[in-house]
Design a protein around this motif. Structure first.
Motif, mmCIF file in Angstrom:
data_model
loop_
_atom_site.group_PDB
_atom_site.id
_atom_site.type_symbol
_atom_site.label_atom_id
_atom_site.label_comp_id
_atom_site.label_asym_id
_atom_site.label_seq_id
_atom_site.Cartn_x
_atom_site.Cartn_y
_atom_site.Cartn_z
ATOM 1 N N TYR A 1 26.048 46.111 38.528
ATOM 2 C CA TYR A 1 25.634 46.768 37.291
ATOM 3 C C TYR A 1 24.236 47.342 37.503
ATOM 4 O O TYR A 1 23.385 46.717 38.157
ATOM 5 C CB TYR A 1 25.611 45.784 36.127
ATOM 6 N N SER A 2 24.001 48.530 36.939
ATOM 7 C CA SER A 2 22.669 49.131 37.040
ATOM 8 C C SER A 2 22.458 50.077 35.865
ATOM 9 O O SER A 2 23.352 50.313 35.051
ATOM 10 C CB SER A 2 22.524 49.905 38.359
ATOM 11 N N THR A 3 21.260 50.614 35.788
ATOM 12 C CA THR A 3 20.939 51.662 34.811
ATOM 13 C C THR A 3 20.500 52.895 35.590
ATOM 14 O O THR A 3 19.360 52.969 36.065
ATOM 15 C CB THR A 3 19.819 51.215 33.856
ATOM 16 N N GLY A 4 21.415 53.829 35.775
ATOM 17 C CA GLY A 4 21.104 55.034 36.520
ATOM 18 C C GLY A 4 21.789 55.058 37.881
ATOM 19 O O GLY A 4 22.068 54.009 38.489
ATOM 20 N N MET A 5 22.073 56.267 38.370
ATOM 21 C CA MET A 5 22.744 56.421 39.658
ATOM 22 C C MET A 5 22.459 57.798 40.249
ATOM 23 O O MET A 5 22.298 58.791 39.529
ATOM 24 C CB MET A 5 24.270 56.265 39.470
#
Length: 322
Positions: free
Chosen positions: A298-302
């Motif tokens: 899971y992350s915020t941004g790619m």
């Protein structure tokens, strides 16, 4: 002698019958080819008078022909509404009039040009509509250019609006757009393509959606749809809930799911695709869920370089490895 004479006479009559039959056969063989030739000429004539096969002005069953045809239409205020010019005009008794190499120009209330449409042929219908077939080039007074291939494209000479209920292909500098129909209101410089839409881009990308709008007002070229969209490129299939495309920038709207050829999946929202300079970069600032056989992240941004197959996850990254 009598007997011999009878034999000779019989032989003579047989020879006469033989020659008569031979001449009759020759006559038959002569008549049949003439009939075939006449039938062939009739078929060829019917081909030439068909508007789909006619060779630029060759027709045999017209009741009127006008070379360098010009027709002007005015409204109740005596203002020029449209101008029709054609290399040839053919009027038929039981078929719509045919225009060869027509150029149709529509005008606004101030006398300025709206659109100029050109094609190889068109029909001038009894209700005032003009029906184009095949390749049609449309040039707007704003500088916008529309190039289309249509089974049927109608222009209403009273409103100057265009429409088609049949398959149509729109061409631009970077792609071909296939649709099941279209409408265009001239004063808005907007084209609405209806039904199933397939966009084939020069870079090999395929975009599938429905009911696409092409807006060329304000000297721009803007494509958008609020319907489910599939974007296919570089072994990836991306599913979204709409598309907004301008020049080399594609935005896939709302919920987005990327399915890679390897089986990995990426779930996010509002994905931007940069196609400039032959690139294929996917990016978003929304939350990202990356799943493969080995990891769950899971992350915020790619930032995803699809051609180099490199994914960079940004923000607070939390991963689970198996």
């Amino acid at each position: 002698m009598v007997w011999r004479y009878g034999v000779d006479a019989t032989y003579f009559m047989v020879m006469i019958n033989f020659h008569l039959r031979r001449n009759l056969l020759v006559a038959v063989f002569i008549i049949v080819p003439i009939g075939v030739v006449w039938l062939f000429i009739t078929l060829v004539s019917s081909i030439f008078i068909s508007d789909d096969n006619m060779n630029l002005g060759e027709a045999t069953n017209y009741i009127e022909k006008i070379d360098n045809f010009v027709l002007q239409e005015f409204n109740n205020k005596q203002q020029l509404v449209y101008l029709i010019e054609a290399k040839n005009y053919f009027n038929f008794k039981q078929a719509p009039a045919l225009l060869i190499e027509p150029m149709v120009t529509t005008y606004n209330e101030k006398g300025g040009e709206f659109y100029t449409m050109t094609s190889k042929r068109a029909h001038y219908l009894g209700n005032g509509e003009i029906k184009f077939k095949g390749k049609v080039d449309i040039k707007s007074n704003t500088g916008a250019v529309y190039k289309m291939q249509a089974k049927e494209l109608l222009i209403n000479t009273k409103t100057s609006d265009l429409s088609s209920r049949k398959e149509i292909t729109y061409f631009d500098e970077h792609s071909k757009v296939f649709a099941q129909g279209m409408t265009m209101i001239d004063i808005k410089d907007k084209m609405q393509l209806w039904g199933k839409i397939s966009i084939s881009q020069n870079g090999g990308q395929e975009i599938l959606t429905r009911d696409l709008t092409i807006d060329q007002s304000n000297a721009q070229k803007h494509y958008y749809s609020k319907n489910d969209t599939t974007y296919i490129a570089n072994g990836n299939k991306i599913y979204a809930q709409g598309i907004d495309m301008n020049k080399n920038l594609v935005k896939l709207l709302n919920t987005v799911k990327i399915v890679q050829k390897s089986g990995s999946k990426i779930n996010t929202k509002n994905l931007m695709i940069d196609q400039s300079n032959d690139k294929e970069i996917y990016s978003t600032k929304e939350k990202v869920h990356y799943q493969s056989k080995a990891v769950d992240i899971y992350s915020t941004g790619m930032h995803f370089n699809a051609k180099a197959k490199k994914v960079k996850l940004t923000g607070g990254v939390i991963g689970h490895y198996e």
